[in-house]
Design a protein around this motif. Structure first.
Motif, PDB file in Angstrom:
ATOM      1  N   THR A  43       9.277 122.599 147.285  1.00  8.12           N
ATOM      2  CA  THR A  43      10.477 123.178 146.672  1.00  8.12           C
ATOM      3  C   THR A  43      11.277 123.898 147.743  1.00  8.12           C
ATOM      4  O   THR A  43      10.740 124.722 148.484  1.00  8.12           O
ATOM      5  CB  THR A  43      10.113 124.172 145.557  1.00  8.12           C
ATOM      6  OG1 THR A  43       9.387 123.492 144.528  1.00  8.12           O
ATOM      7  CG2 THR A  43      11.356 124.803 144.955  1.00  8.12           C
ATOM      8  N   ILE A  44      12.557 123.588 147.821  1.00  7.32           N
ATOM      9  CA  ILE A  44      13.467 124.269 148.733  1.00  7.32           C
ATOM     10  C   ILE A  44      14.329 125.236 147.927  1.00  7.32           C
ATOM     11  O   ILE A  44      14.812 124.901 146.842  1.00  7.32           O
ATOM     12  CB  ILE A  44      14.373 123.277 149.491  1.00  7.32           C
ATOM     13  CG1 ILE A  44      13.529 122.263 150.272  1.00  7.32           C
ATOM     14  CG2 ILE A  44      15.315 124.029 150.435  1.00  7.32           C
ATOM     15  CD1 ILE A  44      12.702 122.844 151.386  1.00  7.32           C
ATOM     16  N   ILE A  45      14.526 126.423 148.477  1.00  3.31           N
ATOM     17  CA  ILE A  45      15.368 127.446 147.850  1.00  3.31           C
ATOM     18  C   ILE A  45      16.405 127.876 148.874  1.00  3.31           C
ATOM     19  O   ILE A  45      16.055 128.140 150.038  1.00  3.31           O
ATOM     20  CB  ILE A  45      14.526 128.667 147.419  1.00  3.31           C
ATOM     21  CG1 ILE A  45      13.417 128.231 146.448  1.00  3.31           C
ATOM     22  CG2 ILE A  45      15.405 129.745 146.798  1.00  3.31           C
ATOM     23  CD1 ILE A  45      12.283 129.208 146.345  1.00  3.31           C
ATOM     24  N   ASN A  46      17.669 127.925 148.486  1.00  3.48           N
ATOM     25  CA  ASN A  46      18.655 128.453 149.420  1.00  3.48           C
ATOM     26  C   ASN A  46      19.494 129.535 148.752  1.00  3.48           C
ATOM     27  O   ASN A  46      19.405 129.770 147.541  1.00  3.48           O
ATOM     28  CB  ASN A  46      19.528 127.332 150.013  1.00  3.48           C
ATOM     29  CG  ASN A  46      20.610 126.813 149.068  1.00  3.48           C
ATOM     30  OD1 ASN A  46      20.696 127.201 147.897  1.00  3.48           O
ATOM     31  ND2 ASN A  46      21.438 125.911 149.558  1.00  3.48           N
ATOM     32  N   GLY A  47      20.284 130.206 149.562  1.00  6.13           N
ATOM     33  CA  GLY A  47      21.144 131.267 149.066  1.00  6.13           C
ATOM     34  C   GLY A  47      21.694 132.077 150.219  1.00  6.13           C
ATOM     35  O   GLY A  47      21.162 132.050 151.331  1.00  6.13           O
ATOM     36  N   LYS A  53      16.804 136.800 147.246  1.00  8.94           N
ATOM     37  CA  LYS A  53      16.014 135.574 147.073  1.00  8.94           C
ATOM     38  C   LYS A  53      14.516 135.878 147.074  1.00  8.94           C
ATOM     39  O   LYS A  53      13.781 135.438 146.183  1.00  8.94           O
ATOM     40  CB  LYS A  53      16.339 134.570 148.197  1.00  8.94           C
ATOM     41  CG  LYS A  53      17.772 134.079 148.213  1.00  8.94           C
ATOM     42  CD  LYS A  53      17.984 132.979 149.229  1.00  8.94           C
ATOM     43  CE  LYS A  53      17.770 133.415 150.666  1.00  8.94           C
ATOM     44  NZ  LYS A  53      18.752 134.446 151.110  1.00  8.94           N
ATOM     45  N   THR A  54      14.063 136.596 148.079  1.00 14.08           N
ATOM     46  CA  THR A  54      12.624 136.854 148.220  1.00 14.08           C
ATOM     47  C   THR A  54      12.082 137.612 147.021  1.00 14.08           C
ATOM     48  O   THR A  54      11.000 137.290 146.503  1.00 14.08           O
ATOM     49  CB  THR A  54      12.347 137.646 149.508  1.00 14.08           C
ATOM     50  OG1 THR A  54      12.830 136.903 150.632  1.00 14.08           O
ATOM     51  CG2 THR A  54      10.854 137.905 149.682  1.00 14.08           C
ATOM     52  N   VAL A 179       9.999 126.727 150.453  1.00 16.88           N
ATOM     53  CA  VAL A 179      10.671 127.105 151.691  1.00 16.88           C
ATOM     54  C   VAL A 179      11.992 127.776 151.340  1.00 16.88           C
ATOM     55  O   VAL A 179      12.851 127.174 150.691  1.00 16.88           O
ATOM     56  CB  VAL A 179      10.926 125.884 152.601  1.00 16.88           C
ATOM     57  CG1 VAL A 179      11.563 126.334 153.914  1.00 16.88           C
ATOM     58  CG2 VAL A 179       9.626 125.131 152.873  1.00 16.88           C
ATOM     59  N   ASN A 180      12.129 129.022 151.767  1.00 19.85           N
ATOM     60  CA  ASN A 180      13.349 129.781 151.526  1.00 19.85           C
ATOM     61  C   ASN A 180      14.270 129.588 152.730  1.00 19.85           C
ATOM     62  O   ASN A 180      13.860 129.812 153.866  1.00 19.85           O
ATOM     63  CB  ASN A 180      12.991 131.258 151.351  1.00 19.85           C
ATOM     64  CG  ASN A 180      14.114 132.057 150.719  1.00 19.85           C
ATOM     65  OD1 ASN A 180      15.141 131.513 150.328  1.00 19.85           O
ATOM     66  ND2 ASN A 180      13.925 133.359 150.622  1.00 19.85           N
ATOM     67  N   THR A 181      15.501 129.152 152.493  1.00 13.59           N
ATOM     68  CA  THR A 181      16.402 128.834 153.593  1.00 13.59           C
ATOM     69  C   THR A 181      17.701 129.638 153.506  1.00 13.59           C
ATOM     70  O   THR A 181      18.180 129.960 152.413  1.00 13.59           O
ATOM     71  CB  THR A 181      16.766 127.336 153.615  1.00 13.59           C
ATOM     72  OG1 THR A 181      17.551 127.032 152.452  1.00 13.59           O
ATOM     73  CG2 THR A 181      15.519 126.478 153.627  1.00 13.59           C
ATOM     74  N   HIS A 182      18.244 129.936 154.675  1.00 13.73           N
ATOM     75  CA  HIS A 182      19.588 130.507 154.747  1.00 13.73           C
ATOM     76  C   HIS A 182      20.610 129.381 154.653  1.00 13.73           C
ATOM     77  O   HIS A 182      20.251 128.204 154.559  1.00 13.73           O
ATOM     78  CB  HIS A 182      19.762 131.282 156.055  1.00 13.73           C
ATOM     79  CG  HIS A 182      18.922 132.526 156.127  1.00 13.73           C
ATOM     80  ND1 HIS A 182      18.948 133.493 155.159  1.00 13.73           N
ATOM     81  CD2 HIS A 182      18.027 132.952 157.064  1.00 13.73           C
ATOM     82  CE1 HIS A 182      18.110 134.471 155.482  1.00 13.73           C
ATOM     83  NE2 HIS A 182      17.542 134.160 156.632  1.00 13.73           N
ATOM     84  N   VAL A 183      21.884 129.751 154.718  1.00 15.69           N
ATOM     85  CA  VAL A 183      22.949 128.747 154.611  1.00 15.69           C
ATOM     86  C   VAL A 183      23.807 128.766 155.865  1.00 15.69           C
ATOM     87  O   VAL A 183      23.778 129.698 156.663  1.00 15.69           O
ATOM     88  CB  VAL A 183      23.829 128.989 153.362  1.00 15.69           C
ATOM     89  CG1 VAL A 183      23.008 128.856 152.096  1.00 15.69           C
ATOM     90  CG2 VAL A 183      24.511 130.359 153.430  1.00 15.69           C
ATOM     91  N   LEU A 224      16.289 124.902 144.315  1.00 14.20           N
ATOM     92  CA  LEU A 224      16.887 126.025 143.602  1.00 14.20           C
ATOM     93  C   LEU A 224      17.878 126.738 144.513  1.00 14.20           C
ATOM     94  O   LEU A 224      17.670 126.829 145.723  1.00 14.20           O
ATOM     95  CB  LEU A 224      15.826 127.042 143.167  1.00 14.20           C
ATOM     96  CG  LEU A 224      14.567 126.535 142.471  1.00 14.20           C
ATOM     97  CD1 LEU A 224      13.661 127.716 142.127  1.00 14.20           C
ATOM     98  CD2 LEU A 224      14.921 125.760 141.221  1.00 14.20           C
ATOM     99  N   THR A 225      18.923 127.259 143.926  1.00 15.72           N
ATOM    100  CA  THR A 225      19.842 128.155 144.629  1.00 15.72           C
ATOM    101  C   THR A 225      19.818 129.500 143.923  1.00 15.72           C
ATOM    102  O   THR A 225      19.936 129.570 142.693  1.00 15.72           O
ATOM    103  CB  THR A 225      21.279 127.596 144.625  1.00 15.72           C
ATOM    104  OG1 THR A 225      21.318 126.402 145.409  1.00 15.72           O
ATOM    105  CG2 THR A 225      22.261 128.600 145.208  1.00 15.72           C
ATOM    106  N   ILE A 226      19.647 130.556 144.699  1.00 11.69           N
ATOM    107  CA  ILE A 226      19.647 131.921 144.165  1.00 11.69           C
ATOM    108  C   ILE A 226      20.898 132.618 144.665  1.00 11.69           C
ATOM    109  O   ILE A 226      21.210 132.590 145.865  1.00 11.69           O
ATOM    110  CB  ILE A 226      18.375 132.682 144.584  1.00 11.69           C
ATOM    111  CG1 ILE A 226      17.147 131.987 143.982  1.00 11.69           C
ATOM    112  CG2 ILE A 226      18.437 134.138 144.133  1.00 11.69           C
ATOM    113  CD1 ILE A 226      15.823 132.600 144.393  1.00 11.69           C
ATOM    114  N   HIS A 227      21.623 133.241 143.745  1.00  7.53           N
ATOM    115  CA  HIS A 227      22.936 133.793 144.089  1.00  7.53           C
ATOM    116  C   HIS A 227      23.145 135.120 143.355  1.00  7.53           C
ATOM    117  O   HIS A 227      22.486 135.404 142.346  1.00  7.53           O
ATOM    118  CB  HIS A 227      24.038 132.794 143.703  1.00  7.53           C
ATOM    119  CG  HIS A 227      25.391 133.160 144.218  1.00  7.53           C
ATOM    120  ND1 HIS A 227      25.674 133.291 145.555  1.00  7.53           N
ATOM    121  CD2 HIS A 227      26.552 133.437 143.558  1.00  7.53           C
ATOM    122  CE1 HIS A 227      26.942 133.606 145.715  1.00  7.53           C
ATOM    123  NE2 HIS A 227      27.489 133.710 144.515  1.00  7.53           N
TER     124      HIS A 227
END
Length: 274
Positions: A43-47, A53-54, A179-183, A224-227
């Protein structure tokens, strides 16, 4: 190695009999309809930065731990483990740590420790080192937070190599990796247009606006995108979760409309509510 024909036959029989089980939910019906914990998934998460996010991810993990006993190994390159454990204790108890007796703090900390293992961020790790620690753990799921917190090359080929390595790890171990990713910078500059109710506030990024680009959308199971509308008079503390991709909907989950995120109230750090 050729796939075992018996595995294929067993799947076809199970599917025909309606025996394909759903992934694990946390009991919130609307959230369970959208996403499920499934073994052996990527699962990839960005935001954007500073949207929480964390913290939301850890709250979600904790709800799954309490309901299903799931265990997690966390590598957070940008947060101190003590701060994250403090937040988990407050989520678990619904009380601020400063208002609790110290004996109660450490009683709950022992519960948290049953579910969560934190890898020291005193050094940067290469992906192979992290996957080795994940494999040696008894965890059901693992978090790399963020992708840029690893020691790695910043090339398109290196990004694909990492994603392929992550897919191989999930396939071989049945452990799930998040995996939590920046943009990218362009995403950080994008705002809602004039005339929109949130005009001038940062808009949520797309899959392709993760650092590393569209490969992160291509190679993942779920995305997922967290905003959050940082600074907004009303929605400053509302966390928006956008379901961008669910690869296997037959085991649960569904992609949400782009303009219809799941909303979570932060409740001043004492646990999210929908």
């Amino acid at each position: 190695m050729i796939t075992n024909q018996q595995e294929i036959n067993q799947y076809l029989q199970d599917y025909h009999a309606g025996l394909i089980s759903k992934g694990k939910g946390n009991g919130l019906i609307k959230l369970d309809e959208a996403i499920r914990f499934k073994t052996g998934q990527l699962t990839i998460i960005n935001g954007l930065d500073n949207v929480g996010k964390t913290i939301w991810i850890l709250w979600y993990y904790l709800t799954l731990s309490v309901k299903h006993g799931l265990k997690w190994t966390i590598y957070s390159g940008e947060n101190k483990a003590g701060q994250l454990v403090r937040q988990l204790i407050q989520f678990y108890t619904g009380e601020y740590l400063n208002n609790m007796e110290l004996s109660e703090v450490f009683r709950v900390e022992m519960i948290i420790k049953e579910y969560f293992t934190f890898i020291s961020n005193d050094k940067q790790y290469e992906s192979k080192e992290l996957f080795k620690m994940f494999a040696d753990s008894d965890s059901d799921g693992c978090l790399i937070d963020p992708f840029t917190g690893m020691k790695r090359e910043y090339t398109h080929a290196a990004n694909y190599n990492f994603l392929n390595e992550a897919r191989e790890f999930t396939n071989l171990t049945d452990k799930s990796v998040y995996v939590n990713t920046h943009v990218v910078s362009e995403a950080a500059r994008r705002t809602y247009p004039e005339g929109h109710e949130y005009a001038g506030y940062a808009s949520p990024p797309s899959k392709s606006q993760s650092e590393g680009g569209q490969p992160f959308g291509n190679r993942t199971d779920d995305f997922l995108t967290i905003h959050r509308l940082v600074g907004h008079q009303i929605r400053n503390f509302v966390t928006e979760v956008y379901i961008r991709k669910i690869k296997d909907t037959e085991t649960g989950g569904k992609v949400a409309p782009i303009d219809d995120p799941l909303d979570f109230e932060f409740n001043s750090g004492l646990g999210f509510t929908m």
